[in-house]
Design a protein around this motif. Structure first.
Motif, PDB file in Angstrom:
ATOM      1  N   GLU A 180       0.826  -1.211  -0.095  1.00  0.00           N
ATOM      2  CA  GLU A 180      -0.011   0.145   0.054  1.00  0.00           C
ATOM      3  C   GLU A 180       0.867   1.168  -0.045  1.00  0.00           C
ATOM      4  O   GLU A 180       0.379   2.147  -0.526  1.00  0.00           O
ATOM      5  N   THR A 181       1.940   1.329   0.573  1.00  0.00           N
ATOM      6  CA  THR A 181       2.749   2.382   0.831  1.00  0.00           C
ATOM      7  C   THR A 181       3.326   2.702  -0.438  1.00  0.00           C
ATOM      8  O   THR A 181       3.580   3.922  -0.771  1.00  0.00           O
ATOM      9  N   TYR A 195       0.967   4.514  -2.616  1.00  0.00           N
ATOM     10  CA  TYR A 195       0.918   5.899  -2.368  1.00  0.00           C
ATOM     11  C   TYR A 195       1.993   6.718  -2.623  1.00  0.00           C
ATOM     12  O   TYR A 195       1.893   7.974  -2.885  1.00  0.00           O
ATOM     13  N   ASP A 246      -2.393   4.778   6.838  1.00  0.00           N
ATOM     14  CA  ASP A 246      -2.011   3.317   6.338  1.00  0.00           C
ATOM     15  C   ASP A 246      -0.978   2.955   7.382  1.00  0.00           C
ATOM     16  O   ASP A 246      -0.939   1.697   8.081  1.00  0.00           O
ATOM     17  N   SER A 283      -4.766  -5.606   9.567  1.00  0.00           N
ATOM     18  CA  SER A 283      -4.257  -4.872   8.691  1.00  0.00           C
ATOM     19  C   SER A 283      -4.286  -5.589   7.030  1.00  0.00           C
ATOM     20  O   SER A 283      -4.683  -4.861   6.058  1.00  0.00           O
ATOM     21  N   GLN A 312      -6.472  -3.569   4.495  1.00  0.00           N
ATOM     22  CA  GLN A 312      -5.449  -2.821   3.453  1.00  0.00           C
ATOM     23  C   GLN A 312      -5.046  -3.976   2.344  1.00  0.00           C
ATOM     24  O   GLN A 312      -4.892  -5.059   2.517  1.00  0.00           O
ATOM     25  N   SER A 313      -4.696  -3.217   1.264  1.00  0.00           N
ATOM     26  CA  SER A 313      -4.164  -3.965  -0.209  1.00  0.00           C
ATOM     27  C   SER A 313      -3.911  -2.986  -1.009  1.00  0.00           C
ATOM     28  O   SER A 313      -4.532  -1.765  -1.021  1.00  0.00           O
ATOM     29  N   LYS A 333      -6.707  -1.786  -3.196  1.00  0.00           N
ATOM     30  CA  LYS A 333      -7.606  -0.685  -2.602  1.00  0.00           C
ATOM     31  C   LYS A 333      -6.886   0.509  -2.441  1.00  0.00           C
ATOM     32  O   LYS A 333      -7.548   1.807  -2.506  1.00  0.00           O
ATOM     33  N   SER A 334      -5.773   0.492  -2.325  1.00  0.00           N
ATOM     34  CA  SER A 334      -4.861   2.013  -2.113  1.00  0.00           C
ATOM     35  C   SER A 334      -5.024   2.489  -3.637  1.00  0.00           C
ATOM     36  O   SER A 334      -5.198   3.914  -3.730  1.00  0.00           O
TER      37      SER A 334
END
Length: 318
Positions: A53-54, A57, A113, A124, A128-129, A132-133
């Motif tokens: 995810e990071t 982003y 996140d 998480s 989170q995935s 999705k991000s």
């Protein structure tokens, strides 16, 4: 309401000072920002193998910063001359006013996140995935492009020159962008960062390596929070002052507030270069944080199993 007219000589002197200050700030930002963002793009798109995810982003943050860097030379030129609002100006303003809020919102998403990953490591994986991000970022791009377009249509109807607000009519879209584009994200970033730091400090490290990881994570979160607050707060505070001056009709303060907005905008725009400096630490975070999260999950699982195996009285004591 006062007649908000400025002496031409005073206005020209102020504009010349602002232009020189912009050159002083933006030339180093462009010299450093362009190669740093190119390197970051190569690292995040070509060198890293695991999608997280990071990573999603930060790639979006890098794209927003790159577009902002592209707009800076035009910004310098347009603010130096009375450039009319033509198609080129309209395009550059759309790029500029879409990408700064996008940078702020992506930094906010990164803070959220991290908060979920540290505070709720067991959940998480569900919350989170990378897909999705990416979906969230795509939605934000669409919303901000539409918002920027509407903002420029309003500006074109009220103003004559590019990147200049000459009228003293209050712009309520500016107030909207201050509240939803900065004040709310600022509160979220501060809350998430403080909670993450508190949670990390409470973790019991079982080895020097884990202690080093926790200290590094605290340092990264703290630096990102400071950069966010220092870069963006002055700009949005001066925008709020400009809105207040327009509401009150305080024309005696108009010139000073207008100059403050431009000066603080230089600091806010320099964030696109500072973000690139943080990419290195983010890349290290990709490699080291997963082991840290795994440790947290393992610790919580062991605690949960221990609680379930103990009598009810002992569970209450824990």
């Amino acid at each position: 309401m006062e007649n908000c007219t400025e002496n031409d000589v005073r206005q020209n002197d102020t504009a010349q000072t602002i232009w020189l200050f912009q050159l002083t700030v933006y030339i180093p930002v462009l010299i450093l920002g362009i190669p740093l963002n190119v390197i970051a793009f190569w690292v995040f798109c070509c060198k890293l193998k695991r999608w997280t995810e990071t990573r999603v982003y930060l790639i979006n943050l890098m794209v927003a910063d790159s577009f902002l860097l592209f707009a800076l030379p035009f910004l310098i030129y347009f603010t130096s001359y009375n450039h009319p609002i033509d198609n080129l100006c309209f395009t550059i303003q759309n790029i500029y006013f879409a990408n700064m809020p996008m940078s702020i919102l992506i930094i906010t998403l990164i803070a959220i996140d991290r908060y979920i990953a540290i505070k709720f490591p067991l959940k998480s994986n569900i919350l989170q995935s990378p897909l999705k991000s990416a979906s969230i970022c795509g939605f934000l791009w669409i919303v901000l492009i539409i918002y920027s377009y509407l903002r420029q249509k309003f500006h074109k109807a009220k103003e004559n020159f590019c990147f200049r607000k000459e009228s003293t009519e209050p712009n309520y879209l500016t107030l909207f962008s201050i509240i939803f584009g900065f004040i709310i994200p600022l509160g979220i970033v501060i809350f998430c960062s403080v909670q993450v730091i508190k949670c990390l400090k409470k973790k019991m490290a079982t080895s020097p390596h884990e202690t080093k990881l926790i200290q590094k994570a605290i340092h990264i979160v703290s630096v990102n929070l400071c950069v966010f607050v220092v870069c963006f707060s002055p700009f949005y505070i001066t925008l709020l002052l400009r809105f207040a001056v327009d509401i009150a009709g305080a024309c005696s303060l108009l010139s000073e507030v207008r100059a403050s907005v431009w000066i603080c905008a230089c600091l806010a725009n320099s964030n696109c270069c500072l973000d690139a400096v943080c990419y290195y630490f983010a890349a290290k975070e990709f490699q080291e944080f997963p082991s840290l999260f795994t440790t947290f999950i393992s610790m919580r699982s062991k605690t949960k199993q221990s609680q379930e195996s103990q009598p009810p009285t002992e569970q209450v004591m824990i």
